[in-house]
Design an enzyme around this catalytic site. Structure first.
Site, PDB file in Angstrom:
ATOM      1  N   ALA A  55      24.135  11.949   8.493  1.00  0.00           N
ATOM      2  CA  ALA A  55      22.986  11.242   9.066  1.00  0.00           C
ATOM      3  C   ALA A  55      22.344  10.219   8.118  1.00  0.00           C
ATOM      4  O   ALA A  55      22.195   9.050   8.472  1.00  0.00           O
ATOM      5  CB  ALA A  55      21.961  12.267   9.563  1.00  0.00           C
ATOM      6  N   ASP A 240      20.898  16.337  11.709  1.00  0.00           N
ATOM      7  CA  ASP A 240      20.986  14.962  12.222  1.00  0.00           C
ATOM      8  C   ASP A 240      19.700  14.543  12.902  1.00  0.00           C
ATOM      9  O   ASP A 240      19.411  13.351  13.039  1.00  0.00           O
ATOM     10  CB  ASP A 240      22.162  14.843  13.193  1.00  0.00           C
ATOM     11  CG  ASP A 240      23.457  14.937  12.411  1.00  0.00           C
ATOM     12  OD1 ASP A 240      23.848  16.070  12.063  1.00  0.00           O
ATOM     13  OD2 ASP A 240      24.007  13.879  12.075  1.00  0.00           O
ATOM     14  N   ASN A 250      22.203  19.836  14.444  1.00  0.00           N
ATOM     15  CA  ASN A 250      23.163  19.627  13.350  1.00  0.00           C
ATOM     16  C   ASN A 250      24.574  19.872  13.882  1.00  0.00           C
ATOM     17  O   ASN A 250      24.773  20.173  15.060  1.00  0.00           O
ATOM     18  CB  ASN A 250      22.834  20.568  12.179  1.00  0.00           C
ATOM     19  CG  ASN A 250      23.623  20.245  10.931  1.00  0.00           C
ATOM     20  OD1 ASN A 250      23.706  19.082  10.533  1.00  0.00           O
ATOM     21  ND2 ASN A 250      24.241  21.232  10.320  1.00  0.00           N
TER      22      ASN A 250
HETATM   23  O1  MRU Z   1      29.684  14.309  12.270  1.00  0.00           O
HETATM   24  P1  MRU Z   1      29.145  14.197  10.870  1.00  0.00           P
HETATM   25  O2  MRU Z   1      30.149  14.531   9.819  1.00  0.00           O
HETATM   26  O3  MRU Z   1      28.442  12.896  10.625  1.00  0.00           O
HETATM   27  O4  MRU Z   1      28.052  15.344  10.832  1.00  0.00           O
HETATM   28  C1  MRU Z   1      27.315  15.546   9.682  1.00  0.00           C
HETATM   29  C2  MRU Z   1      26.350  16.651   9.804  1.00  0.00           C
HETATM   30  O5  MRU Z   1      26.244  17.317  10.815  1.00  0.00           O
HETATM   31  C3  MRU Z   1      25.429  16.833   8.656  1.00  0.00           C
HETATM   32  O6  MRU Z   1      25.081  18.173   8.489  1.00  0.00           O
HETATM   33  C4  MRU Z   1      24.154  16.021   8.914  1.00  0.00           C
HETATM   34  O7  MRU Z   1      24.479  14.706   9.256  1.00  0.00           O
HETATM   35  C5  MRU Z   1      23.276  16.021   7.734  1.00  0.00           C
HETATM   36  S1  MRU Z   1      23.971  15.120   6.424  1.00  0.00           S
HETATM   37  C6  MRU Z   1      22.955  15.133   5.104  1.00  0.00           C
END
Ligand code: MRU
Length: 355
Positions: A55, A240, A250
């Site tokens: 995110a 997210d 998340n």
């Molecule tokens: O689909 P992604 O890899 O972008 O998902 C990432 C996550 O779910 C993380 O836990 C979230 O973005 C937090 S990142 C600091």
């Protein structure tokens, strides 16, 4: 953070150019490759294909996407179209829309000749702020880890990748882990593999290994069992989007971990910068990104000769469905670790003016 002893951030501008460099995360852990992006459409593609992901990082990436647009845009409609495409590239993480809106807010009132310089300055500012916030999350989370540590080895479980690869630097969920390790605390991380894209097994494990943090990868389905056996002292995940009452959206599978943690009295934390909190949205209104079924039906890996292959792991005629995120209700969340400290979900909404 360090890769092979050299300091890297996940996104930066090549000196004396307008080229945005990112680490291609679709290649990790098998290869460390840098991509150079010159156009906003290349940035949209990098976000959609998850060459950059996480995110906070896609927020910073979108800001640089707008800076790239400033090199080409000759009227407001052009900026607005790029903004729309960037926002649509991944809908769930609020950081992305937040960063695009901030760029538009700064750029649109300016005359065209002033926009380019300001766009690059503002994108840089967003990236710097993210790194500083994540560093502060590390310190706030370290205090929490110390409370749970009490002199014995501490087993922390995480899900997906919320490390430095998912942010500009330091990470969110892993920032406290790095801070604790660097402070000499005896910690071990359970890394859940995070099907279907395996961000845990591919990215979190790689990062932790680079830093020397002891860790073990487990199948996602092992989490409940480990908690029942007393092998997990706390769970820390990223997010997210967090609602103002502390519901945590998340990576898919987070909710199951929170349920198992609640049932076993294991504290469950989400570590997030203020930019991940959506003060307006209700949990049922969060758009859950549906990704390609192929991420479920196929897997990527190397053979014994280190050759990369993508293989199908199920009958060709079977259907697959791939929701990428879920929402953990606030009642299952022990605390939200932010750059301003740790709050219970009940305390969180009182922080709106500060975060
Ligand atoms: O689909 P992604 O890899 O972008 O998902 C990432 C996550 O779910 C993380 O836990 C979230 O973005 C937090 S990142 C600091």
């Amino acid at each position: 953070m360090k890769v092979g002893g050299q300091h890297f951030r996940t996104i930066w501008v090549q000196e004396n150019t307008h080229q945005v460099c990112v680490i291609d995360q679709t290649k990790l852990p098998f290869a460390f490759e840098i991509l150079s992006l010159d156009t906003p459409m290349q940035m949209v593609h990098a976000i959609q294909s998850m060459q950059v992901r996480g995110a906070p990082l896609i927020g910073a990436a979108a800001a640089y996407g707008m800076a790239l647009a400033s090199l080409q845009a000759s009227h407001d409609a052009h900026f607005e179209l790029t903004a729309k495409m960037l926002k649509a590239s991944r809908p769930t993480a609020v950081n992305l829309a937040w960063a695009v809106e901030r760029m538009l807010h700064v750029l649109l009132p300016l005359p065209f000749e002033a926009r380019q310089d300001e766009a690059w300055r503002e994108a840089e500012k967003i990236a710097e702020e993210d790194a500083a916030q994540c560093q502060a999350i590390g310190q706030a989370g370290l205090a929490q880890i110390r409370r749970h540590h009490q002199g014995k080895k501490l087993n922390i479980m995480t899900h997906c990748n919320a490390g430095w690869l998912a942010t500009v630097d330091y990470g969110t969920a892993l920032a406290p882990v790095y801070a604790a390790y660097d402070a000499g605390l005896d910690i071990h991380v359970w890394v859940s593999e995070t099907r279907p894209r395996n961000q845990g097994a591919s990215l979190t494990a790689w990062e932790l290994a680079q830093h020397g943090v002891p860790h073990t990868i487990v199948a996602d389905n092992a989490a409940g069992h480990l908690m029942q056996k007393g092998m997990v002292d706390m769970v820390i995940v990223g997010a997210d989007r967090v609602t103002q009452v502390g519901d945590v959206c998340n990576k898919i599978g987070t909710y199951l971990k929170a349920l198992a943690a609640h049932d076993n009295g294991v504290p469950f934390y989400a570590a997030v910068p203020g930019t991940t909190i959506d003060w307006k949205i209700a949990p049922q209104d969060i758009e859950i990104e549906a990704r390609s079924a192929q991420e479920v039906t196929h897997m990527l890996g190397v053979d014994e000769y280190d050759q990369l292959h993508t293989v199908r792991i199920m009958p060709a005629e079977s259907a697959a469905f791939n929701p990428a995120f879920d929402v953990t209700p606030a009642r299952l969340v022990t605390g939200i670790i932010t750059e301003r400290g740790v709050f219970t979900p009940v305390q969180l909404s009182a922080q709106q003016a500060k975060l």
